[in-house]
Scaffold this motif. Sequence first.
Motif, short mmCIF file in Angstrom:
data_model
loop_
_atom_site.label_atom_id
_atom_site.label_comp_id
_atom_site.label_asym_id
_atom_site.label_seq_id
_atom_site.Cartn_x
_atom_site.Cartn_y
_atom_site.Cartn_z
N SER A 215 0.83 -1.20 0.00
CA SER A 215 0.00 0.00 0.00
C SER A 215 0.87 1.26 0.00
CB SER A 215 -0.90 0.01 1.24
OG SER A 215 -1.91 -0.94 1.12
N VAL A 216 1.86 1.26 0.86
CA VAL A 216 2.72 2.44 0.95
C VAL A 216 3.48 2.63 -0.37
CG1 VAL A 216 4.68 3.47 2.15
CG2 VAL A 216 2.93 2.25 3.45
N TRP A 217 3.92 1.50 -0.92
CA TRP A 217 4.65 1.54 -2.19
C TRP A 217 3.78 2.09 -3.34
CZ3 TRP A 217 8.92 1.08 -5.07
CH2 TRP A 217 8.81 0.67 -6.40
N GLU A 218 2.58 1.55 -3.45
CA GLU A 218 1.75 1.87 -4.62
C GLU A 218 1.11 3.25 -4.55
OE1 GLU A 218 0.34 -2.65 -5.92
OE2 GLU A 218 -1.04 -1.34 -4.85
N ARG A 219 0.85 3.67 -3.30
CA ARG A 219 0.05 4.90 -3.20
C ARG A 219 0.71 5.91 -2.27
NH1 ARG A 219 -5.12 2.45 -1.12
NH2 ARG A 219 -3.95 0.53 -0.88
N GLY B 51 0.39 7.93 9.76
CA GLY B 51 0.20 9.00 8.77
C GLY B 51 0.25 8.46 7.35
N TYR B 52 1.22 7.63 7.07
CA TYR B 52 1.32 7.04 5.73
C TYR B 52 0.10 6.19 5.42
CZ TYR B 52 6.40 8.07 5.90
OH TYR B 52 7.62 8.66 6.00
N LEU B 53 -0.30 5.36 6.36
CA LEU B 53 -1.37 4.40 6.09
C LEU B 53 -2.70 5.10 5.91
CD1 LEU B 53 -0.32 1.44 8.42
CD2 LEU B 53 0.12 1.74 5.97
N ASP B 54 -2.92 6.14 6.70
CA ASP B 54 -4.15 6.93 6.47
C ASP B 54 -4.12 7.57 5.09
OD1 ASP B 54 -5.39 6.35 8.87
OD2 ASP B 54 -4.57 8.11 9.92
N ALA B 55 -2.96 8.10 4.71
CA ALA B 55 -2.87 8.81 3.43
C ALA B 55 -3.11 7.88 2.24
CB ALA B 55 -1.50 9.48 3.30
N VAL B 56 -2.68 6.64 2.35
CA VAL B 56 -2.88 5.72 1.22
C VAL B 56 -4.18 4.94 1.37
CG1 VAL B 56 -0.39 5.47 0.88
CG2 VAL B 56 -1.63 3.77 2.28
N ARG C 244 12.17 3.10 10.24
CA ARG C 244 11.52 4.35 9.85
C ARG C 244 12.11 4.88 8.54
NH1 ARG C 244 10.31 8.34 14.88
NH2 ARG C 244 9.46 9.45 13.09
N GLY C 245 13.42 4.78 8.40
CA GLY C 245 14.06 5.26 7.17
C GLY C 245 13.64 4.43 5.97
N MET C 246 13.56 3.11 6.17
CA MET C 246 13.13 2.23 5.08
C MET C 246 11.72 2.59 4.63
SD MET C 246 11.04 -0.54 4.33
CE MET C 246 10.57 -1.21 5.95
N LEU C 247 10.83 2.77 5.61
CA LEU C 247 9.44 3.06 5.29
C LEU C 247 9.31 4.42 4.59
CD1 LEU C 247 6.93 1.32 5.85
CD2 LEU C 247 6.51 2.73 7.87
N ARG C 248 10.11 5.39 5.04
CA ARG C 248 10.05 6.71 4.43
C ARG C 248 10.50 6.64 2.97
NH1 ARG C 248 13.63 9.08 7.27
NH2 ARG C 248 12.22 9.27 9.02
N SER C 249 11.55 5.85 2.70
CA SER C 249 12.02 5.70 1.31
C SER C 249 10.93 5.15 0.42
CB SER C 249 13.24 4.77 1.26
OG SER C 249 14.36 5.40 1.80
N VAL C 250 10.27 4.09 0.89
CA VAL C 250 9.22 3.48 0.07
C VAL C 250 8.08 4.47 -0.12
CG1 VAL C 250 7.57 1.59 -0.05
CG2 VAL C 250 9.88 1.16 0.79
N TRP C 251 7.76 5.18 0.93
CA TRP C 251 6.69 6.18 0.87
C TRP C 251 7.01 7.29 -0.14
CZ3 TRP C 251 1.96 7.92 2.04
CH2 TRP C 251 1.75 9.30 2.11
N GLU C 252 8.20 7.84 -0.03
CA GLU C 252 8.52 9.03 -0.82
C GLU C 252 8.79 8.72 -2.28
OE1 GLU C 252 10.50 11.83 2.67
OE2 GLU C 252 11.80 10.82 1.21
#
Lengths: 247, 247
Positions: free
Chosen positions: A238-242, B194-199, B233-241
Amino acid sequence: MNKQLNGLPIVILVRPQMGENIGAVARAMSNFGLKELRIAEPRDGWPNPKALEMAAGAESIIQNAVVYENFQAAMADVQLAFATTARPRNTDKRVMEPAAAMAEIRAHCDAGLNVALVFGPERSGLANDDITLCDTLVSIPTAPENSSLNIAQSAVLIGYEWFRASGDAPQLSREAPDPAPMEDWHGLFVQMEGYLDAVDYFRVEARKPVMWTNLQHMLLRARWNPQQVRTFRGMLRSVWERGANKG
Amino acid sequence: MNKQLNGLPIVILVRPQMGENIGAVARAMSNFGLKELRIAEPRDGWPNPKALEMAAGAESIIQNAVVYENFQAAMADVQLAFATTARPRNTDKRVMEPAAAMAEIRAHCDAGLNVALVFGPERSGLANDDITLCDTLVSIPTAPENSSLNIAQSAVLIGYEWFRASGDAPQLSREAPDPAPMEDWHGLFVQMEGYLDAVDYFRVEARKPVMWTNLQHMLLRARWNPQQVRTFRGMLRSVWERGANKG
């Protein structure tokens, strides 16, 4: 998923070199009531007549041993893996002494889990990539003057402690029942590595091996069950795609 | 009377046959902190080059070994002897398991007694006359299907239990040091929510509380240290951004 034989741990030899040592391990297994032997990438092929020669009283273990093309394939249905290492490495992995480790394994086996006892190649020991797949390192205490145990000695000691523990193991309370087998983790790691490469997470290629190993260790520590692995994969997708700034 | 070396038990091999086995016993001795080896009536004489070849890291034990004309001579200054036997014989002798026996020997050695660990010939084991000279039989528990241990295996197991009983075994770290405090986890969870709500990961608002609690539990199970929380946290931010379809 194949359930292991009779609630016993599976012995996995990773890239063993000498047939004599494979036979000696089989002998130690039969001395201490272990039955299932898996061999990943044996250097000298299989079957190996020297293994049979050394397997005094354990011929059936050698004859029923199954060869796998690599360690990962041998671990496909394994839920918890305990690797015997000469000495603890710089690692986040849990390190246990044989007696405590075997008591815990007994409890896991009683609960129906597929547990592996992993031994590395004679000279080099397990590679870091192999250790990444394992949950716990088992370290045999030795005198500092000579800490080198060969694989036959190690297998005797581990088998002995298994046999002792198999009588009166403590019941362990397990928070997450049914830890995911390695093939589930492998699927997660393939997906995740694809994302991280695509976003250039590792930036410097030379740093990737250590960073990626650390990430895998971190996640394996959690010992998720199959549903939890799927949940994490869905979250990451989810984070990846959106993620941010999507159109 | 010669006092034994450093409060350690003496190993006595009675009529050993193969030099390789003498070397393997010496190796096991050095693995587990034993030093003094006595050999009574070696079949192939002494010195024996095959013993030296097998004594990886234990050459000095072989070189300092003393040969005796018979078991009784080798026992002259021994005050207590513990003989390892394949299985208990019909005898009035006390029979102990290795761990308990080695703990007792440790106490005797601390009290300054000369204690011997006795191993018999490969094929036949100790004769009744030999056993007569020993105080206690040490029996290694084995599976009934294959109870035959060779002398090298027996010496490894006895040495291992000696070393554990002697208190020299190093303490091993069990868990990753320094688990992150909850404020670190809180920071991770705020970022991730925050990421999960946004996606729109949770999709149905009513399902979010359970799903989100499960995700947090899953991650907390790993008991990461502060650096590992930052890494995640850094890994997740990379995938997010920089995830899929970024322009």
